[in-house]
Design a protein around this motif. Structure first.
Motif: not given
Ligand code: SF4
Ligand code: SF4
Length: 325
Positions: A210-216
């Motif tokens: 993904p272009d913008k990686l968002r992880i929780r």
């Protein structure tokens, strides 16, 4: 008849995998042997240290040294081979960056000796005797190589001309490095003989990153069912591809495993662990302190993960325990 170029190989603190990377040249090793004289290779051929010492300075065209430096003998041999070689290459992660053996820098010399010779359950040593560099037995004196305070990379001990990265390097990279010497087409001194860009650039899964990686939450492999056709990071599994030099042919990714960083940092990055930490923290999608702590806790052994191959060459070089030598 003109003399053939001379090649030497030597093994310091390492597991032997880099020697395997030479054996894995398979029939190409015959081409190397036809084009050059192998003048020193203790793993495979019966040459002695005195044969190297008797050579003229600069007589060896190129020497590949694998392994980090931890013992007196290794440091002495690195210095001797440096003197006798026109080109010196650090062969593999341990010589290049300290490698897995460099993780020993998280402990002091005393802790390592005590654990190995006094504390492990399989050792019986009631007098707590530690290895000595000199021992007299039946009137004869025996000598062992001294064990240094810390693990060093090859270029922390001698000047290194080129680096072949990897744990171990691919046979193709080893072959290319040797052929560069034999064909006299070496790049700028100090070069790492692999790609300059990050592994992600040539990864077969790069299109799904993904272009913008968002992880929780960072997931360990056993905690999830991952899609082997997709980018690991996009699935919340730590992969160090963005902070690792390419050139391995993405062999772990192709084996369905995330990258652990053995090719070291990309060009112009000083500290691979700091770079890895920085890209991973930039992906975390939370500002809540409790959640941030939970996410951080989902990364087991962060120092061992981020510095698995590069602790000895990092800015900190290891656990701060005072003066290291
Ligand atoms: S993060 Fe890992 S899996 Fe994803 S593109 Fe980079 S190297 Fe490939
Ligand atoms: S994928 Fe990463 S850990 Fe695996 S060989 Fe390549 S650089 Fe090394």
């Amino acid at each position: 008849m003109t003399e053939k170029p001379k090649i030497a190989l030597y093994w310091c603190s390492s597991c032997g995998g880099c020697e395997e990377s030479v054996i894995d040249l398979a029939e190409d090793i015959l081409k190397v042997a036809a084009a050059a004289d192998l003048v020193f290779w203790p793993v495979a051929m019966d040459f002695k240290y005195q044969h190297v010492a008797a050579m003229k300075d600069g007589e060896i065209t190129a020497t590949l040294i694998n392994g980090a430096i931890r013992m007196d003998e290794q440091e002495d041999m690195a210095k001797l081979l440096r003197k006798k070689s026109r080109v010196l290459m650090a062969h593999g992660s341990c010589a290049h960056l300290g490698g897995v053996v460099g993780l020993a820098n998280f402990c002091t010399r005393e802790e390592i000796l005590s654990r190995s010779y006094k504390e492990v359950p399989t050792v019986v040593n009631p007098q707590g005797i530690l290895p000595q560099t000199t021992t007299i037995e039946s009137g004869r004196q025996f000598k062992l190589s001294g064990f240094h305070d810390s693990v060093k990379t090859l270029d922390q001990v001698v000047e290194v001309d080129y680096y072949i990265p990897g744990c171990p390097p691919t046979p193709q990279l080893v072959k290319n490095a040797i052929m560069m010497v034999l064909d006299n087409r070496l790049p700028e001194k100090g070069s790492v003989l692999a790609e300059k860009k990050a592994l992600c650039d040539t990864c077969p899964q790069k299109d799904s990153k993904p272009d913008k990686l968002r992880i929780r939450q960072f997931k360990r492999l056993y905690e999830t069912q991952w899609d082997p056709e997709k980018c690991f990071l996009g699935q919340g599994i730590i992969c160090l591809g963005p902070a690792t030099r390419g050139g391995c042919g993405a062999r772990c990714i192709n084996g369905n495993m995330p990258c652990r960083g053995c090719f070291g940092p990309t060009e112009n990055v000083r500290d691979q662990g700091a770079k890895s930490l920085s890209f991973l923290t930039s992906m975390i999608d939370s500002k809540d302190e409790e959640e941030l702590e939970r996410i951080a806790d989902s990364v087991p052994d962060p120092a061992g993960l981020f510095y698995r191959y590069s602790l000895a060459s990092s800015v900190l070089k290891g656990k701060l325990t005072g003066q290291r030598s």
